[in-house]
Write a protein that holds these residues in place. Structure first.
Motif, PDB file in Angstrom:
ATOM      1  N   MET A 189       0.226  52.101  73.528  1.00  0.00           N
ATOM      2  CA  MET A 189       0.518  51.748  74.826  1.00  0.00           C
ATOM      3  C   MET A 189       1.295  52.821  75.707  1.00  0.00           C
ATOM      4  O   MET A 189       0.965  52.953  76.849  1.00  0.00           O
ATOM      5  N   ARG A 190       2.110  53.516  75.021  1.00  0.00           N
ATOM      6  CA  ARG A 190       2.816  54.705  75.590  1.00  0.00           C
ATOM      7  C   ARG A 190       1.707  55.729  76.027  1.00  0.00           C
ATOM      8  O   ARG A 190       1.829  56.229  77.268  1.00  0.00           O
ATOM      9  N   THR A 191       0.736  55.847  75.087  1.00  0.00           N
ATOM     10  CA  THR A 191      -0.028  57.066  75.438  1.00  0.00           C
ATOM     11  C   THR A 191      -1.115  56.620  76.850  1.00  0.00           C
ATOM     12  O   THR A 191      -1.309  57.439  77.542  1.00  0.00           O
ATOM     13  N   THR A 196       9.174  61.637  79.699  1.00  0.00           N
ATOM     14  CA  THR A 196      10.497  61.798  79.332  1.00  0.00           C
ATOM     15  C   THR A 196      11.050  60.162  79.484  1.00  0.00           C
ATOM     16  O   THR A 196      11.898  59.611  78.798  1.00  0.00           O
ATOM     17  N   LYS A 197      10.799  59.617  80.662  1.00  0.00           N
ATOM     18  CA  LYS A 197      11.019  58.214  81.080  1.00  0.00           C
ATOM     19  C   LYS A 197      10.830  57.377  80.485  1.00  0.00           C
ATOM     20  O   LYS A 197      11.374  56.026  80.561  1.00  0.00           O
ATOM     21  N   LEU A 198       9.418  57.214  79.940  1.00  0.00           N
ATOM     22  CA  LEU A 198       8.728  56.148  79.361  1.00  0.00           C
ATOM     23  C   LEU A 198       9.364  55.572  78.139  1.00  0.00           C
ATOM     24  O   LEU A 198      10.197  56.463  77.246  1.00  0.00           O
ATOM     25  N   ALA A 199       9.779  54.404  78.186  1.00  0.00           N
ATOM     26  CA  ALA A 199      10.942  53.872  77.068  1.00  0.00           C
ATOM     27  C   ALA A 199      10.053  52.731  76.347  1.00  0.00           C
ATOM     28  O   ALA A 199       9.590  51.672  76.811  1.00  0.00           O
ATOM     29  N   THR A 200       9.820  53.262  74.816  1.00  0.00           N
ATOM     30  CA  THR A 200       9.159  52.139  73.946  1.00  0.00           C
ATOM     31  C   THR A 200       9.768  50.750  74.000  1.00  0.00           C
ATOM     32  O   THR A 200       9.020  49.767  73.854  1.00  0.00           O
ATOM     33  N   PRO A 201      11.160  50.523  73.924  1.00  0.00           N
ATOM     34  CA  PRO A 201      11.805  49.426  74.086  1.00  0.00           C
ATOM     35  C   PRO A 201      11.317  48.299  75.306  1.00  0.00           C
ATOM     36  O   PRO A 201      10.971  47.386  75.150  1.00  0.00           O
ATOM     37  N   CYS A 202      10.886  48.841  76.353  1.00  0.00           N
ATOM     38  CA  CYS A 202      10.599  48.235  77.431  1.00  0.00           C
ATOM     39  C   CYS A 202       9.084  47.601  77.202  1.00  0.00           C
ATOM     40  O   CYS A 202       8.902  46.466  77.693  1.00  0.00           O
ATOM     41  N   PHE A 203       8.289  48.207  76.568  1.00  0.00           N
ATOM     42  CA  PHE A 203       6.939  47.493  76.079  1.00  0.00           C
ATOM     43  C   PHE A 203       7.015  46.328  75.147  1.00  0.00           C
ATOM     44  O   PHE A 203       6.465  45.434  75.375  1.00  0.00           O
ATOM     45  N   THR A 245      -8.665  66.905  82.885  1.00  0.00           N
ATOM     46  CA  THR A 245      -7.338  67.529  82.982  1.00  0.00           C
ATOM     47  C   THR A 245      -5.914  66.757  82.362  1.00  0.00           C
ATOM     48  O   THR A 245      -5.287  67.406  81.667  1.00  0.00           O
ATOM     49  N   VAL A 246      -6.075  65.629  82.480  1.00  0.00           N
ATOM     50  CA  VAL A 246      -4.855  64.787  81.999  1.00  0.00           C
ATOM     51  C   VAL A 246      -4.959  64.742  80.522  1.00  0.00           C
ATOM     52  O   VAL A 246      -3.945  64.814  79.959  1.00  0.00           O
ATOM     53  N   MET A 247      -6.152  64.326  79.990  1.00  0.00           N
ATOM     54  CA  MET A 247      -6.228  64.161  78.651  1.00  0.00           C
ATOM     55  C   MET A 247      -5.770  65.684  77.737  1.00  0.00           C
ATOM     56  O   MET A 247      -5.532  65.757  76.692  1.00  0.00           O
ATOM     57  N   LYS A 248      -5.921  66.612  78.504  1.00  0.00           N
ATOM     58  CA  LYS A 248      -5.454  67.894  77.847  1.00  0.00           C
ATOM     59  C   LYS A 248      -4.064  68.088  77.839  1.00  0.00           C
ATOM     60  O   LYS A 248      -3.369  68.925  77.131  1.00  0.00           O
ATOM     61  N   ARG A 249      -3.483  67.241  78.474  1.00  0.00           N
ATOM     62  CA  ARG A 249      -1.916  67.370  78.698  1.00  0.00           C
ATOM     63  C   ARG A 249      -1.382  66.039  77.910  1.00  0.00           C
ATOM     64  O   ARG A 249       0.068  65.943  78.142  1.00  0.00           O
ATOM     65  N   VAL A 250      -1.950  65.071  77.252  1.00  0.00           N
ATOM     66  CA  VAL A 250      -1.434  64.024  76.862  1.00  0.00           C
ATOM     67  C   VAL A 250      -1.675  64.215  75.470  1.00  0.00           C
ATOM     68  O   VAL A 250      -2.904  64.297  74.775  1.00  0.00           O
ATOM     69  N   LYS A 251      -0.563  63.981  74.613  1.00  0.00           N
ATOM     70  CA  LYS A 251      -0.673  63.972  72.845  1.00  0.00           C
ATOM     71  C   LYS A 251      -1.554  62.949  72.512  1.00  0.00           C
ATOM     72  O   LYS A 251      -1.470  61.815  72.836  1.00  0.00           O
ATOM     73  N   ASP A 252      -2.226  63.202  71.390  1.00  0.00           N
ATOM     74  CA  ASP A 252      -2.767  62.232  70.886  1.00  0.00           C
ATOM     75  C   ASP A 252      -1.896  61.407  69.798  1.00  0.00           C
ATOM     76  O   ASP A 252      -1.243  62.229  68.971  1.00  0.00           O
ATOM     77  N   PRO A 253      -1.841  60.521  69.854  1.00  0.00           N
ATOM     78  CA  PRO A 253      -0.941  59.305  68.869  1.00  0.00           C
ATOM     79  C   PRO A 253      -1.307  59.600  67.666  1.00  0.00           C
ATOM     80  O   PRO A 253      -0.279  59.180  66.686  1.00  0.00           O
ATOM     81  N   ALA A 254      -2.361  59.839  67.270  1.00  0.00           N
ATOM     82  CA  ALA A 254      -2.779  59.952  65.725  1.00  0.00           C
ATOM     83  C   ALA A 254      -2.343  61.129  65.237  1.00  0.00           C
ATOM     84  O   ALA A 254      -2.019  61.401  63.938  1.00  0.00           O
ATOM     85  N   LYS A 255      -2.333  62.181  66.091  1.00  0.00           N
ATOM     86  CA  LYS A 255      -2.269  63.686  65.707  1.00  0.00           C
ATOM     87  C   LYS A 255      -1.345  64.446  66.480  1.00  0.00           C
ATOM     88  O   LYS A 255      -1.753  64.835  67.618  1.00  0.00           O
ATOM     89  N   ASP A 256       0.166  64.193  66.606  1.00  0.00           N
ATOM     90  CA  ASP A 256       0.960  64.829  67.450  1.00  0.00           C
ATOM     91  C   ASP A 256       0.817  66.329  67.940  1.00  0.00           C
ATOM     92  O   ASP A 256       1.127  66.664  69.017  1.00  0.00           O
ATOM     93  N   SER A 257       0.280  67.065  67.040  1.00  0.00           N
ATOM     94  CA  SER A 257       0.097  68.347  67.320  1.00  0.00           C
ATOM     95  C   SER A 257      -1.198  68.754  68.167  1.00  0.00           C
ATOM     96  O   SER A 257      -1.486  69.864  68.664  1.00  0.00           O
TER      97      SER A 257
END
Length: 772
Positions: free
Chosen positions: A599-601, A143-150, A516-528
């Motif tokens: 970058m966010r991913t 939630t706290k990650l912010a695209t404008p900061c990148f 374990t982490v990859m199972k909890r992070v969304k794919d930027p190409a397919k949000d589902s």
């Protein structure tokens, strides 16, 4: 009130006014359990002061003394102990349900690592600071990650022609990062100075000529190759594809001598330094490299920078830190090439191939249409290199969030800061991710009650373009501290070079956590979907071995610290501007229109890895993975048993050592399962045994000065398991070049290194199994 005062007086006076008489009478129905208790004063009213006269005659008045008081105190203590034991057993029973899943299923994730549950399953109210459970912590990070900061961080490099290590722009960028760490309120911010010897381009450009009935200039590029030998050499050109050992073998099979030749190869597959080392081994006098094929035709005119040192760090202080106050012997790294090396454009390479009239390229060697392998006519190539050596001060910038329970155990996140060009992909992306992680995690600690058990260090390296110089010098300077305290390095360099494919390099100890982490992070190409859906269940087979140009490599192979490097790229269509003066934000955005989302991913993956390692009671390091790696190595050895037996040797000792490691891993897993996880001393001892697994695979029989990369799985040299396999293959093929003495030594040292790792994993010396 008077009654109360009288009772207190009687208690301590020793002369009670009444006492209690117990009588047990058998009931007519046979029940003898009835107890009748009567107060004497109530039962009889005749006698003095309400006491029955016959009692005065039969026994003296009871006297209360210190013995009775002691009995009362002892009874109270026993009751307190019983209550404490009941409470402790109930508490421990609840805490034993607190587990961490290693299978990646996430079934245990909802159980916090420090919480209490009532018998009805409801969470009890716990006084004190709010406890952040892992799912809540993970969501807070996202939630706290912010695209404008990148975007803000990336635009810091716009308009800069280069950020060369030790020069003004590098110092300005270092100052900016230091200020940002301070603004984020990290617990401590500091810099580390090193004085290193680098190579810069000279006052006159390097030149490449075609010599045939005269001399024709092929190219005079602005780019150069650091640590190349200076001078002028001339030789026949020979094209050797990617410059790998198998490529040179193909040339040997063709009967072509490479002695005195100038070798040409294309970029990719292995590092430039490895290509040059292979060429030098074949007797070449010089080397040229051009960029591999790209769909972007603009790249045809670009010339990449590079370095030719087969190693990391300052090559003139191998194994030593480059601190200004320390005196070193006059020594240089054995990885320096000792032949002139230069990079050229694809256009220049195409022109050179057009002049060559020898054998055409093999089908899978065609990097440029019309390429040739050799030349038959009297044509040579002349190469002149005019680089100069310079001494520079470089700065590594650090910030830390200190752990609340074990501040002397830490995860390190790092990114390269310097670049020969603008370095948008090479250094800008990693630096932006580093700053965003520092901002977000610090905010979680300062404002949201997160209390990491262990420390998190954020590091900005300089000298990365010259072969991870800043990172290596830091490791060399603090090696005795870091190998015992740093338990993971997360590399953020070149994290986005495309969008279609995922590139993972990691120590086996971190495979389970990464999954374990990859199972909890969304794919930027397919949000589902999540990242795990993209890489698939057999993703470990596609893990890319670390090369020496990756700053994570010296952490793993030199210091024995587990590492992970994660990012996106396009397989078969590399980002062509990497390492050139055109590595700009505009060209990177042209390569992928999802730059900031990617970058966010990557930031979320790196952040979850760092937070999980500093949040859980038990370190998420899967040491059982090395049992699997050793078993796989044993299976590769099986075909060579007859060849080894013919030497009067056996592979059984190596097999026994592998079995010892597997049993030691099983024993440690049992110790963890049976331990009291709330006992900090026990938990720390178990975590320390897991931390040392990577370090224990560094061969103890070699000097870090002479052989810096001592890891038997990932190092470089004859001590590695890979080198042993190569020698056994040659032995089986009756190759006369095999050094039998070296093979015997390799078998012995590999056996005892694995056996030593098994002994260390067991723990106490009296638990080791030395029946090898």
């Amino acid at each position: 009130m008077d009654h109360a005062r009288a009772a207190i007086t009687n208690l301590f006076s020793g002369e009670p006014t009444s006492y209690t008489r117990f009588s047990i009478a058998r009931q007519t129905d046979g029940d003898n359990s009835h107890v009748e208790m009567n107060l004497a004063a109530d039962e009889e009213e005749g006698g003095e002061i309400g006491k029955p006269e016959h009692l005065h005659a039969s026994m003296p008045p009871p006297r209360r003394n210190g013995k009775n008081l002691c009995l009362i105190i002892m009874a109270a203590v026993v009751l307190l102990l019983i209550g404490f034991l009941i409470g402790y057993l109930s508490y421990r029973g609840r805490m034993q349900r607190v587990n961490r899943c290693l299978d990646g299923s996430g079934n245990c994730e909802m159980t916090p690592t420090a919480s209490y549950y009532s018998d009805d399953g409801m969470e009890e109210e716990v006084l004190g600071p709010r406890i952040l459970y892992w799912p809540e912590l993970r969501n807070m990070l996202s939630t706290k990650l912010a695209t404008p900061c990148f975007e803000t961080s990336m635009r810091q490099r716009e308009g800069k022609n280069s950020v060369e290590a030790g020069k003004t722009e590098d110092e300005h960028t270092a100052s900016y990062i230091h200020d940002q760490f301070t603004r984020f309120r990290l617990d401590d911010v500091w810099n580390d100075e090193h004085y290193v010897r680098l190579q810069d381009k000279g006052s006159s450009k390097n030149q490449v000529f075609i010599v045939e009935n005269g001399q024709e200039e092929l190219e005079s590029p602005d780019a150069y190759v650091a640590y190349s030998k200076n001078g002028t050499v001339t030789g026949k050109p020979i094209y050797v594809n990617y410059g790998r050992q198998e490529d040179f073998q193909q040339i040997r099979n063709m009967g072509v001598s490479m002695n005195g030749a100038i070798i040409i190869f294309r970029a990719g597959k292995i590092t430039l330094a490895e290509k040059v080392a292979n060429a030098k081994k074949e007797g070449a006098v010089g080397a040229l490299m051009f960029l591999d094929f790209s769909k972007n035709k603009k790249a045809d005119s670009y010339v990449p920078f590079g370095h030719a040192h087969l190693g990391t760090g300052d090559p003139f202080t191998p194994g030593f830190p480059s601190f200004n106050h320390t005196q070193f012997p006059p020594v240089e790294s054995s990885g320096l090439p000792h032949i002139p090396v230069q990079t050229i454009s694809r256009e220049a390479a195409a022109k050179l191939f057009g002049k060559m009239d020898g054998d055409p390229c093999l089908l899978d060697w065609i990097g440029i249409m019309g390429c040739k392998v050799t030349v038959n006519k009297n044509m040579t190539v002349k190469l002149t290199v005019n680089n100069v050596m310079v001494d520079r001060k470089i700065l590594n910038i650090f910030g830390v969030i200190k752990g609340f329970e074990e501040p002397d155990r830490y995860v390190v996140l790092g990114a390269q800061r310097d670049s020969w060009g603008p370095g948008a992909a090479k250094a800008g992306v990693g630096t932006a991710i580093l700053l965003e992680l520092a901002r977000v995690i610090s905010d979680m600690v300062k404002n949201d009650d997160y209390k990491p058990r262990r420390s998190i260090i954020f590091a900005s390296w300089s000298g990365g373009e010259y072969g991870a110089v800043g990172a290596t010098e830091w490791l060399e300077g603090y090696s005795t501290t870091l190998h015992a305290k740093a338990f993971t390095y997360i590399n953020l360099d070149t994290a986005v070079l495309g969008s279609k494919d995922v590139k993972i390099s990691a120590s086996p100890l971190l495979y389970s956590l990464l999954e374990t982490v990859m199972k909890r992070v969304k794919d930027p190409a397919k949000d589902s979907q999540n990242l795990y859906s993209r890489v698939g269940s057999d993703w470990i087979k596609s893990v890319v071995p670390l090369d020496m140009d990756n700053a994570a490599y010296p952490f793993l192979a030199y210091s024995g610290i587990p590492v992970v490097s994660f990012g996106f790229y396009d397989e078969g269509d590399e980002y062509s501007f990497l390492g050139t003066t055109e590595d700009t934000l505009a060209n990177l955005k042209e390569k992928t229109d999802k730059l900031y989302l990617l970058m966010r991913t990557v930031t979320e993956v790196a952040g979850q890895v760092a937070l999980r390692l500093t949040h859980d009671h038990e370190l998420f390091l899967d040491f059982d993975r090395y049992s699997e790696e050793l078993l796989s190595f044993q299976e590769q050895l099986l075909p060579f048993e007859p060849s080894v037996k013919a030497l009067g040797l056996t592979l059984n000792w190596l097999y026994f050592a592998r079995g010892d490691f597997q049993r030691a891993a099983h024993a440690l897993r049992g110790d963890i399962a049976n331990s009291d996880r709330e006992n900090r001393i026990v938990r720390r001892a178990l975590n320390d045994r897991m931390m040392k697994v990577e370090y224990d695979f560094l061969s103890p029989y070699l000097s870090p000065k002479d052989v810096p990369f001592r890891h038997i799985f990932f190092g470089k040299g004859s001590h590695t398991l890979k080198s042993l396999l190569e020698n056994l293959k040659q032995l089986k093929a009756n190759d006369s070049r095999v050094d039998l003495k070296e093979v015997k030594e390799q078998l012995a040292l590999a056996t005892w290194t694995i056996k030593g790792a098994a002994n260390a994993l067991v723990g106490d010396i009296w638990n080791t199994d030395n029946d090898i």
